[in-house]
Scaffold this motif. Sequence first.
Motif, PDB file in Angstrom:
ATOM      1  N   ASP A  43       5.195  -3.675  -2.431  1.00  0.00           N
ATOM      2  CA  ASP A  43       3.905  -3.041  -2.497  1.00  0.00           C
ATOM      3  C   ASP A  43       3.559  -2.415  -3.650  1.00  0.00           C
ATOM      4  N   TRP A  44       4.502  -2.259  -4.749  1.00  0.00           N
ATOM      5  CA  TRP A  44       4.178  -1.683  -5.991  1.00  0.00           C
ATOM      6  C   TRP A  44       2.731  -1.844  -6.704  1.00  0.00           C
ATOM      7  N   HIS A  45       2.293  -3.094  -6.303  1.00  0.00           N
ATOM      8  CA  HIS A  45       0.888  -3.403  -7.105  1.00  0.00           C
ATOM      9  C   HIS A  45      -0.328  -2.532  -6.333  1.00  0.00           C
ATOM     10  N   VAL A  46       0.070  -1.847  -4.912  1.00  0.00           N
ATOM     11  CA  VAL A  46      -0.838  -1.095  -4.168  1.00  0.00           C
ATOM     12  C   VAL A  46      -0.980   0.174  -4.907  1.00  0.00           C
ATOM     13  N   GLN A  47       0.310   0.540  -5.216  1.00  0.00           N
ATOM     14  CA  GLN A  47       0.080   1.972  -6.045  1.00  0.00           C
ATOM     15  C   GLN A  47      -0.736   2.064  -7.329  1.00  0.00           C
TER      16      GLN A  47
END
Length: 373
Positions: A37-41
């Motif tokens: 979920d890195w893109h959510v950060q």
Amino acid sequence: MPVLFQLCYNSVANDEEGWMDVMIHTKVWKIDQIKSDWHVQLAQPAALLSAGKQIAFPTETVYGLGADARSEEAVRGIFSAKGRPSDNPLIVHIYDRSQVHELTNCTNELAERLMDQFWPGPLTLILPVRQGVLSNQVTAGLQTVGLRMPDHPIALELMRQAAVPIAAPSANTSGRPSPTLASHVLDDLQGKIEGIVDGGATGVGLESTVVEVSGQHIQILRPGGVTVEQLQACCPEASVTLETELESKEAPRSPGMKYTHYAPQGKLVIVKGESAAVSQYIVQQVTMHAAENKCGVLCFKENAHHYEQADLVLSLGSVNQLEQAASRLYEALRKFDEYGVTRIWSEASTTEGIGAAFMNRLLKAAGHNVINL
Ligand code: TXA
Ligand code: MG
């Protein structure tokens, strides 16, 4: 015995939520691309960019300090955080090829071919700017704009979420070496910008190649991550020239090239010549200056053992792996300052491949102070 440094990359620690307040204003978002979920950060820094704030982020070359390229106020914030002269235009970063035609009137076939071949990647093209679409400060009054699409998943995703063209110079204080780690950005800009997206060490470690294309001619205004040889191979019918060859005859057409860059606080001298003679000369100099100075040596791994008498020896890795040396140069220049080194002698590399960009930056850092043996 000298401190023999293994140049390495450390990142800023983070808390459980993925970011921490470093000072009142500068946040750090540490992005771990292994997590699904890195893109959510990236949602928060992207929203801040859309709202006109200044956010530093990694690219494949160096960290950039980004802001909305359409907003005068957002762009003014970049110039003031860096202390950058207002006559030095900014590169606009894009995430989608359709933005080329929204922002410029590019009609050159060779320029399109370079984009096909090298984007995303470390190549900036100077193109005729479309009137009224960008802040006037981005172009510093020129009729052109530098465009590039960086080859870094975090940079591309951040811009996609922000959904605006991003003006981004290197995220250092003007005159200092460009940052290759988030901690370098913090050292220079903590408290002056809204936040930093920490994606770890950048790859190339030197900035993009800046080119201007007219007809069948490619003028390199700044050597960088894409080499002369790669440009020539992509466009065999074109003539490719380096601005440095013209420097003495006319004012540089890339305004940034006229400013002092990267210079460490200690006096840096480049020593050129046959390898054994270079080592011998540097050892003599260190011995001569050791009493009144903290002496540093910047060298390749093969020769590092010669310089035992220096206070700080920084090895850039093997002379046969110039990509690695390039990726470590700016960190090394910052290390000499950190250790309060007052005199520095550096070995030189060839100017083939990435060596052209490496020597260009090293020469600037040394104020063109060279001893030819
Ligand atoms: O790799 C890079 O290019 C990094 C990363 C962050 O993308 N950015 C970077 O930006 O190095 P900066 O601002 O530090 O250097 C941009 C260079 C300067 O020498 C500037 O004068 C030149 O590009 N430049 C920008 N726009 C120009 C234009 N319209 N005409 C000529 N030169 C231009
Ligand atoms: Mg810069």
